[in-house]
Design a protein around this motif. Structure first.
Motif, mmCIF file in Angstrom:
data_model
loop_
_atom_site.group_PDB
_atom_site.id
_atom_site.type_symbol
_atom_site.label_atom_id
_atom_site.label_comp_id
_atom_site.label_asym_id
_atom_site.label_seq_id
_atom_site.Cartn_x
_atom_site.Cartn_y
_atom_site.Cartn_z
ATOM 1 N N ASP A 68 2.059 -2.325 7.339
ATOM 2 C CA ASP A 68 1.568 -1.174 6.452
ATOM 3 C C ASP A 68 1.886 -1.276 4.842
ATOM 4 O OD1 ASP A 68 1.640 1.036 8.413
ATOM 5 O OD2 ASP A 68 3.523 0.612 8.903
ATOM 6 N N THR A 69 0.675 -1.266 4.258
ATOM 7 C CA THR A 69 0.672 -1.531 3.079
ATOM 8 C C THR A 69 -0.099 -0.375 2.091
ATOM 9 O OG1 THR A 69 -1.436 -2.538 3.455
ATOM 10 C CG2 THR A 69 0.542 -3.994 3.030
ATOM 11 N N ALA A 110 -5.366 -3.738 -0.961
ATOM 12 C CA ALA A 110 -3.829 -3.675 -1.439
ATOM 13 C C ALA A 110 -3.707 -4.108 -2.573
ATOM 14 C CB ALA A 110 -2.913 -4.154 -0.187
ATOM 15 N N SER A 163 3.912 -2.580 -1.426
ATOM 16 C CA SER A 163 3.101 -3.212 -0.555
ATOM 17 C C SER A 163 2.702 -4.779 -1.171
ATOM 18 C CB SER A 163 1.805 -2.613 -0.510
ATOM 19 O OG SER A 163 2.030 -1.150 0.113
ATOM 20 N N LYS A 191 5.455 -7.173 0.165
ATOM 21 C CA LYS A 191 5.038 -7.300 1.460
ATOM 22 C C LYS A 191 3.955 -8.342 1.459
ATOM 23 C CE LYS A 191 6.221 -2.852 3.404
ATOM 24 N NZ LYS A 191 5.813 -1.799 4.094
#
Length: 251
Positions: A90-91, A116, A154, A157
């Motif tokens: 999930d971003t 993203a 994000s 991540k």
């Protein structure tokens, strides 16, 4: 005989990424479609998606996409139904429902990251530029309803994820592992700069011009052909609005 696609994996449902999903389902009835669960309803009933596109991009630009066809509910799958080779991250940021995908293929560790990290320079990609020359530099993709802290989480991540080739929605693929760090640095700079321009009373156009001068990632825009410069100015303005609307609620 042409092979039919089995899967359509969507990083997000903006029309430049998912606008043809319904048509593909019409043409390939066995196609399975995955998007973030919170966005699935807008593929099944795309009227609000179309209205939001027109509101964000303006009716003239939205008209270039055409209203999307609905995706049959029966075509949509949950993430646990995806082939095991695919990992979903999930971003959110560019969109609240944005996801990215990781998988290994042909000895490479691929990351399909949509927007993203923003609009990134793919290795050697020239097709987007009217002069046919490769241009570097990241452009933020932070349209309205953007929340900087969420977008930056994000990016972190993706910085920590295991990939050696980042495949962006715009423009192509890059093996530059510094992309997340560059995007984070730029994102922080934009938030600080736009907060100051709001306090100083600068207009959106003045803010875009200031960022073009001060953000080193945007330096190459000065060498674009006139039509490409106009296109970039439009999308830069849209990204400025994302920060400005957030900051207007929070400064």
């Amino acid at each position: 005989m042409e092979a039919a696609p089995d899967w359509l994996l969507l990083t997000h449902i903006h029309l430049d990424h998912a606008g043809a999903a319904g048509r593909l389902c019409r043409d390939y009835p066995r196609l399975k479609v995955f998007c973030c669960e919170r966005a699935a309803a807008h593929l099944i009933a795309p009227e609000k998606l179309w209205q939001a596109t027109a509101a964000t991009l303006g009716e003239a630009m939205a008209a270039a996409y055409q209203p999307p066809l609905p995706v049959p509910a029966s075509a949509l799958v949950a993430r646990e139904q995806l082939p095991p080779a695919w990992r979903v991250i999930d971003t959110p940021g560019h969109a609240a429902h944005h996801v990215s995908f990781l998988r290994r293929f042909a000895g490479r560790r691929l990351c399909f990251g949509g927007e993203a990290l923003g609009v990134i320079p793919g290795d050697g990609v020239t097709s987007w530029f009217a002069d046919g020359r490769w241009q570097g530099g990241i452009r933020p993709a932070t349209p309205p309803r953007y929340v900087p802290e969420i977008g930056r989480e994000s990016m972190k991540k993706l910085a920590a994820a295991d990939w050696d080739l980042f495949c962006a929605g715009h423009f192509g693929a890059s093996s530059d592992r510094t992309l997340p760090e560059r995007a984070l640095k730029q994102n922080l700079f934009w938030e600080e700069t736009i907060a100051q321009t709001l306090q100083d009373g600068l207009s959106e156009d003045e803010t875009v011009e200031l960022l073009r001068r001060e953000d080193p990632e945007l330096a190459n825009i000065a060498r674009y052909a006139a039509g490409a410069q106009s296109r970039e100015a439009y999308f830069l303005g849209n990204s400025v609005r994302g920060f400005a609307r957030f900051l207007g609620r929070n400064v």
